[in-house]
Design a protein around this motif. Sequence first.
Motif, PDB file in Angstrom:
ATOM      1  N   ARG A 234      89.142  -2.838  -3.060  1.00  0.00           N
ATOM      2  CA  ARG A 234      87.965  -2.405  -3.812  1.00  0.00           C
ATOM      3  C   ARG A 234      88.247  -2.396  -5.311  1.00  0.00           C
ATOM      4  O   ARG A 234      87.372  -2.735  -6.117  1.00  0.00           O
ATOM      5  N   ALA A 235      89.462  -2.023  -5.694  1.00  0.00           N
ATOM      6  CA  ALA A 235      89.826  -2.055  -7.118  1.00  0.00           C
ATOM      7  C   ALA A 235      89.831  -3.489  -7.633  1.00  0.00           C
ATOM      8  O   ALA A 235      89.404  -3.760  -8.768  1.00  0.00           O
ATOM      9  N   ALA A 236      90.313  -4.420  -6.806  1.00  0.00           N
ATOM     10  CA  ALA A 236      90.324  -5.824  -7.205  1.00  0.00           C
ATOM     11  C   ALA A 236      88.901  -6.355  -7.358  1.00  0.00           C
ATOM     12  O   ALA A 236      88.603  -7.109  -8.296  1.00  0.00           O
ATOM     13  N   ILE A 237      88.016  -5.948  -6.461  1.00  0.00           N
ATOM     14  CA  ILE A 237      86.617  -6.367  -6.557  1.00  0.00           C
ATOM     15  C   ILE A 237      85.981  -5.816  -7.826  1.00  0.00           C
ATOM     16  O   ILE A 237      85.223  -6.513  -8.519  1.00  0.00           O
ATOM     17  N   ALA A 238      86.284  -4.560  -8.161  1.00  0.00           N
ATOM     18  CA  ALA A 238      85.739  -3.968  -9.385  1.00  0.00           C
ATOM     19  C   ALA A 238      86.255  -4.704 -10.618  1.00  0.00           C
ATOM     20  O   ALA A 238      85.502  -4.952 -11.567  1.00  0.00           O
TER      21      ALA A 238
END
Length: 250
Positions: A234-238
């Motif tokens: 999710r951090a990578a997507i953000a």
Amino acid sequence: MSAGPASAEIRPDGSGPGAVLPRHIAIIMDGNGRWAKARGLPRAAGHRQGAEAARKVLRAAGEAGVECLTLYAFSSENWRRPKAEVNDLMGLLGFYIRKELDALHREGVRLKIIGDHRAFPPDVAAMVDQAVERTAGNSRMTLAVALNYGARKELAEAARGLARRVAAGEIEAEAIDEQLIDSSLDTAGLPPLDLLIRTSGEKRLSNFLLWQSAYAELMFVHTLWPDFDGAALRAAIADYGARERRYGGL
């Protein structure tokens, strides 16, 4: 696959402002051996924990709405590893399929293989074929697993296939363009690759999706693969959503 923009404006985690969600994420799952070594464990333990990380990341990708997740599970160069480790990887692949296939099918995940898995032991290759066949009608998302895959080999095979079509008079040499090459690759039919992540701090592609990465955002994280989880994805997507993709324009 096309080389241009293809992401959709949706919320990646169901909260906060809308963000650009990558349709297709690929991951070079690196660091299993180092994770095990740091804990005084055999490399096989790192691979087992890596398989658990893959399960967590697949679930998070599905919850986020990612259309396709591609995992680099076994490269064509991995045959150079000690025979015992290769055997462990083959056994782990079979175990993962037996354990997770029902859940994948139930959750609407289609399994696709890129690379030449038929080089694997016959029982493992047959198990992979059966899993692909069973999930072929699923459409919620696609899990593409790279098995005995190498991008240079993929490109060479695509070139040979197109050359045979020219020799047979099916197409003219002048008709070969980027789109035709794209449709000749193992990834034909998958969404364009938007984001490629490599774990463990290494900063190279290691012969993975070389053609497909032409317009992808690249992300190199220090986390060892067994420690990479849904929160990390999710951090990578953000991070991806905060980037501006120009495709050579202004």
